[in-house]
Design an enzyme around this catalytic site. Sequence first.
Site, PDB file in Angstrom:
ATOM      1  N   GLU A 143       0.765  -1.244   0.116  1.00 61.16           N
ATOM      2  CA  GLU A 143       0.169  -0.267   0.205  1.00 61.16           C
ATOM      3  C   GLU A 143       0.498   0.864   0.227  1.00 61.16           C
ATOM      4  O   GLU A 143       0.791   2.046  -0.702  1.00 61.16           O
ATOM      5  CB  GLU A 143      -0.920   0.251   0.899  1.00 61.16           C
ATOM      6  N   HIS A 189       7.077 -26.883  -1.127  1.00 58.63           N
ATOM      7  CA  HIS A 189       6.099 -28.069  -2.084  1.00 58.63           C
ATOM      8  C   HIS A 189       4.969 -27.414  -3.124  1.00 58.63           C
ATOM      9  O   HIS A 189       4.080 -28.093  -3.312  1.00 58.63           O
ATOM     10  CB  HIS A 189       5.585 -29.286  -1.350  1.00 58.63           C
ATOM     11  N   LYS A 214     -14.394   1.626  -3.395  1.00 52.38           N
ATOM     12  CA  LYS A 214     -15.349   1.815  -3.123  1.00 52.38           C
ATOM     13  C   LYS A 214     -16.574   2.627  -3.559  1.00 52.38           C
ATOM     14  O   LYS A 214     -17.037   2.291  -3.414  1.00 52.38           O
ATOM     15  CB  LYS A 214     -14.853   2.921  -1.804  1.00 52.38           C
TER      16      LYS A 214
END
Length: 429
Positions: free
Chosen positions: A282, A303, A417
């Site tokens: 961010e 793995h 948003k």
Amino acid sequence: MIKFNYSGCDSFVDRALLKEYEIKAQNSRAILLRGAGAGSEFTGWKSLPAEISEDDFQNIETVRDQWKTLGVNLVIVIGIGGSYLGAKCALEALGHSFLQRTDAPRVVFAGNCLCEEYHAQLLDLAQQSNVACIVISKSGTTTEPAVAFRLVKKFIEDKYGRDRAAERIVAITDAHKGALKTLAGKEGYCSFVVPDNVGGRFSVLTPVGLLPIAVAGYDIRALVRGAASEMEALVNGDDSALRYAAMRNCLYSELGKKVEILVSFNPRMQYLGEWWKQLFGESEGKDGKGIFPASLTYTTDLHSMGQYIQDGERILFETVLCVEKALREVRICEDELDLDQLNYLAGKRVGHCNEMARLGTAKAHIDGGVPQMEICIEQIDEANLGALFFFFEFACGVSAYMLGVNPFNQPGVEAYKKNMFALLEKPGY
Ligand code: PA5
């Protein structure tokens, strides 16, 4: 307290070139310390560890003790992003992987997603528990925590009575504004402040992180002491964070290493990776630039993702978080049949095998074209965790200034948003 080593990059990076990046890092550090860079009004975190007073600790511990008196055995911490990940990281790192402490309430997190089943299951748990809630939102208007808090608030009011709810709810929010601040005042909730000059992802050493960590039974004084000694070291010339910032920028800009993987060989550090991803992602991912931060836990992920790291696109570098000392010892036992042919390890510590896996992986990945840095702490405890928090915050500020971005804003998180509000038919969208 934090040891840094970038010898795993020696075969990739020319020393003279690196020197140029180290000089840039020194300039960025000076700008950060002077408060002269972009977003400098949000650099209050730089001095936080030295500013937390005895009163601050006591106010936090008072809440913890009052809830103990009420017999609270479940604390729901509501928050998202920087209002969630620091405390979650600390609890995962410091806690037992399997057992709940008997001397402290269970702490769970909500408000960090909009998953309906998650909320239904949270309320199932609350039904069976003696509940309190910490609601955290600096802006006081973030949708995810607001939705979760509506539900938990109603639950607490229904279960314990509206007039008793305030005993069980603490709000952590802005000092001056926001819906949560207004609500806390109206309902008489005990409140703590997120300082104006500290952004969410840099707020773990404010009540945002400290209250949940204390309530869960951990030593926040030791955490802050660890952060304070790291702060002293970095501000007074320890160049480990600078070298980390310099190397990651050099790998990114000169070698096209666009992905940094924070690796740990201890599953309890998984959420340190989550916290770190938010901090760097961010802060740096903007203006079309920035290293993509990823995190993995080895040997588990060797793995699965191990194949890509060894053999996939050569755009990766690793930063390995080493923990020098395990707090518990487990030795591999002898087996009469030895069908698994592990008797050659009998008597050896599991941690020794883990360390050999780490060294073997380092060599394989470096030989395979993945530069590697190491950040080492002695052991996992509050003080070392506090030191790591500060180390990474400081390195992040320096690194983002080197990249030429403002580390302390996040304009990119608004886009989803706006669309979501329009789709939800929120008035005004
Ligand atoms: O780092 C940040 O600023 C963000 O991740 C915020 O912490 C997150 O969006 C939550 O915001 P708020 O605390 O205002 O609800």
